[in-house]
Write a protein that holds these residues in place. Structure first.
Motif, PDB file in Angstrom:
ATOM      1  N   GLU A 291       0.836  -1.140   0.191  1.00 28.84           N
ATOM      2  CA  GLU A 291       0.016  -0.098   0.031  1.00 28.84           C
ATOM      3  C   GLU A 291       0.893   1.230   0.089  1.00 28.84           C
ATOM      4  O   GLU A 291       1.939   1.289   0.564  1.00 28.84           O
ATOM      5  CB  GLU A 291      -0.916  -0.054   1.347  1.00 28.84           C
ATOM      6  CG  GLU A 291      -1.879   0.971   1.354  1.00 28.84           C
ATOM      7  CD  GLU A 291      -3.174   0.754   0.490  1.00 28.84           C
ATOM      8  OE1 GLU A 291      -3.975   1.631   0.248  1.00 28.84           O
ATOM      9  OE2 GLU A 291      -3.348  -0.447   0.107  1.00 28.84           O
ATOM     10  N   ASP A 292       0.357   2.379  -0.782  1.00 30.52           N
ATOM     11  CA  ASP A 292       0.965   3.636  -0.675  1.00 30.52           C
ATOM     12  C   ASP A 292       0.562   4.378   0.682  1.00 30.52           C
ATOM     13  O   ASP A 292      -0.187   5.082   0.508  1.00 30.52           O
ATOM     14  CB  ASP A 292       0.879   4.302  -1.984  1.00 30.52           C
ATOM     15  CG  ASP A 292       1.495   5.791  -1.966  1.00 30.52           C
ATOM     16  OD1 ASP A 292       2.112   6.154  -0.862  1.00 30.52           O
ATOM     17  OD2 ASP A 292       1.667   6.503  -3.109  1.00 30.52           O
ATOM     18  N   GLU A 294       2.159   6.792   2.291  1.00 34.67           N
ATOM     19  CA  GLU A 294       2.272   8.178   2.318  1.00 34.67           C
ATOM     20  C   GLU A 294       1.082   8.780   1.724  1.00 34.67           C
ATOM     21  O   GLU A 294       0.500   9.834   2.288  1.00 34.67           O
ATOM     22  CB  GLU A 294       3.642   8.433   1.535  1.00 34.67           C
ATOM     23  CG  GLU A 294       4.833   8.351   2.286  1.00 34.67           C
ATOM     24  CD  GLU A 294       4.886   9.383   3.276  1.00 34.67           C
ATOM     25  OE1 GLU A 294       4.321  10.397   3.382  1.00 34.67           O
ATOM     26  OE2 GLU A 294       5.997   9.355   3.702  1.00 34.67           O
ATOM     27  N   GLU A 426      12.725   4.865  -1.008  1.00 34.26           N
ATOM     28  CA  GLU A 426      11.693   3.841  -1.428  1.00 34.26           C
ATOM     29  C   GLU A 426      12.523   2.337  -1.301  1.00 34.26           C
ATOM     30  O   GLU A 426      13.618   2.440  -0.810  1.00 34.26           O
ATOM     31  CB  GLU A 426      12.027   3.901  -3.067  1.00 34.26           C
ATOM     32  CG  GLU A 426      11.216   5.076  -3.233  1.00 34.26           C
ATOM     33  CD  GLU A 426      11.079   5.226  -4.967  1.00 34.26           C
ATOM     34  OE1 GLU A 426      10.397   5.846  -5.624  1.00 34.26           O
ATOM     35  OE2 GLU A 426      12.164   4.522  -5.735  1.00 34.26           O
ATOM     36  N   ASN A 465       6.129   2.489   2.433  1.00 33.07           N
ATOM     37  CA  ASN A 465       6.827   3.557   2.231  1.00 33.07           C
ATOM     38  C   ASN A 465       6.693   4.799   3.360  1.00 33.07           C
ATOM     39  O   ASN A 465       7.706   5.377   3.410  1.00 33.07           O
ATOM     40  CB  ASN A 465       6.684   4.069   0.803  1.00 33.07           C
ATOM     41  CG  ASN A 465       5.447   4.826   0.784  1.00 33.07           C
ATOM     42  OD1 ASN A 465       4.509   4.667   1.726  1.00 33.07           O
ATOM     43  ND2 ASN A 465       4.830   5.309  -0.279  1.00 33.07           N
TER      44      ASN A 465
END
Ligand code: FES
Length: 502
Positions: A291-292, A294, A426, A465
């Motif tokens: 999942e992103d 941020e 990353e 992240n």
């Protein structure tokens, strides 16, 4: 964690004996340890890292028996008697916190507030009517309302009176002091890596220390030493949390939750200057799904800024929860053993009342008694497990799919080009030298590489992240960028790799 004054304790060295050994020092472990010490048992608490530094240190600290919309589910899937016993037990745990805080003189910012489950979608109103009815039938002071203290309109809400919020670590700090005063021992930096179940049980730690104890309480959130394969009945989710000062007049005077829009949960807490701290939770996701996070934090902050103009977000964190496929937490004797190991897990995000309840249930079982509601939480229950077989099979299918798919999917081939294209902050999983490697580039450009194979049961980890961690999709183990364990059930770190060989 910043505003509680928890003492420090030395790691265990050599050998120790106790009546009961508790593995883990979150709210389950310390509640159980305190109940047992109060009953006169010699207790030793073994914490792998820092006291209450796991899920309990990251909770939002709601003490309520209103668990989103659980009562209609319990009534439908388990019957009215189970729903009533669930409500009784969770309410008893809530009252127990008030009693213990009064008995020990703990100032833990305990505030009575109503709890709400709300919806903004008119199509969801009917379900909340059903939930209010089911919660009332289960014995809670629940009603359906159309107005709340939130600064925006809702389509409807379930409101339950006389619930509470508190500062969990201040509460546990009071328990700790009393455990020590009663002769209990606490050890931080003490990871238990072995358990021989017998009479007595024998525990070994990563540093070679040993403990013998008649009873063992596994209070590690996701259970370690899971011979009964409880993991097969658990699913994980992770929530993002943000917090910041809010002018006191904007305090919505309650605790709120909705499952809409990726979930939103709201409460406030007192600040020293007389203002309030707004705490907002949401953007639930399954750990290890890449999942992103941020982007999730950005959505959550935008939501809070729009609904609570005047709030300044100063902190953010995340917390992880386990849910059981048949909805009811698992609290009691570990199935299939000699009867001296106890476990508590699967609170589905409601671990404050659940954790306090677990402490009393386990202490009663060890003392030879059984609370009237203990049966519904018994990890050895069969009926409801069979009824939840479809959910269980789905959870296992998802896990198995990840296990197999992770190996079959084509990973990046680990060429230097793949690694070179990683930007600061990353992380990615590549194949290098025929093995899956988890590679992260830090803010200064340095590379960190560890094996991407989870040390629990071998699934492949994925990068988070925002938190800059490696997370396993199968049972939720989490690791730091250099492989150290942040959260079990894994007992061993990820193997560190030489970045020169990537
Ligand atoms: Fe179980 Fe990773 S395989 S947590």
């Amino acid at each position: 964690m910043r505003t509680a004054d928890l003492p420090s304790f030395a790691p265990l060295a050599g050998t120790a004996r106790a009546d009961a050994a508790v593995i883990g020092s979150g709210i389950v472990g310390l509640s159980a340890a305190w109940e047992l010490a109060r009953a006169g048992l010699r207790v030793v608490v073994l914490e792998a890292d820092r006291l209450a530094g796991g899920v309990t240190g990251h909770t939002t600290g709601k003490l309520t028996a209103l668990h989103t919309a659980v009562y209609d589910t319990l009534r439908t899937e388990h019957g009215e008697d189970t729903a009533r016993r669930y409500a009784d037990s969770q309410s008893a745990a809530l009252r127990h916190v008030f009693d213990v805080a009064a008995e020990l003189g703990i100032d833990c910012e305990l505030e009575e507030r109503p709890a709400y489950t709300y919806c903004r979608d008119p199509d969801a109103v009917e379900a909340l009517h059903a939930e209010a009815k089911a919660a009332r039938a289960a014995g809670l002071g629940a009603s359906f309302v159309s107005a709340t203290g939130l600064p925006f309109p809702v389509a409807g809400a379930v409101r339950v009176e006389d619930q509470a919020q508190f500062h969990p670590l201040k509460y546990l700090s009071g328990l700790l002091e009393d455990i020590v005063a009663r002769g209990g021992s606490i050890h931080e930096g003490t990871r238990v890596t072995g358990l021989d179940e017998g009479d007595p049980c024998r525990l070994t730690t990563a540093s070679g220390a040993t403990v013998t104890a008649r009873h063992v309480v596994v209070a590690t959130h996701h259970p370690v030493f899971d011979h009964a394969l409880l993991a097969a009945r658990l699913t994980q989710h992770r929530d993002l949390v943000i917090a910041g000062p809010l002018p006191a007049p904007l305090d919505p005077q309650g605790m709120y939750i909705t499952e809409e829009g990726g979930k939103r949960s709201v409460r406030t807490a007192p600040l020293d200057d007389g203002g309030r701290l707004l705490i907002v939770t949401g953007e639930a996701f399954a750990p290890g799904e890449g999942e992103d996070t941020e982007a999730g934090y950005a959505r959550l902050e935008a939501w809070a800024a729009q609904r609570f103009p005047g709030v300044t977000i100063t902190d953010r964190w995340a917390a992880q929860d386990n849910s059981v496929t048949d909805t009811l937490p698992l609290i009691g004797r570990m199935p299939g053993g000699g009867g001296h190991v106890y476990v508590a897990t699967g609170f589905a995000g409601w671990g404050m009342t659940g954790g306090v309840l677990a402490g009393t249930v386990i202490a009663s079982l060890i003392g030879g008694e059984e609370q009237p509601w203990a049966g519904i939480y018994d990890p050895a229950r069969l009926g409801s497990t069979l009824r939840s077989a479809p959910q269980l099979l789905k959870a296992q299918w998802d896990t198995g799919k990840r296990f197999v798919k992770d190996r079959l999917d084509t990973l990046g081939d680990g060429t230097n080009g793949t690694v070179r294209s990683l930007r600061p902050g990353e992380g990615t999983v590549i194949r290098s030298g025929g093995r899956p490697c988890a590679v992260h580039r830090d803010d200064r450009g340095g590379l960190h590489a560890v094996s991407a194979v989870c040390t629990h049961l071998g699934c492949l980890v994925a990068f988070n992240n925002a938190e800059r961690t490696w997370e396993c999709p199968c049972h939720g183990s989490r690791f730091g960028i250099d492989g150290e364990i942040l959260q079990g059930p894994a007992l061993d770190p990820l193997e560190r790799l030489d970045t020169e060989e990537l």
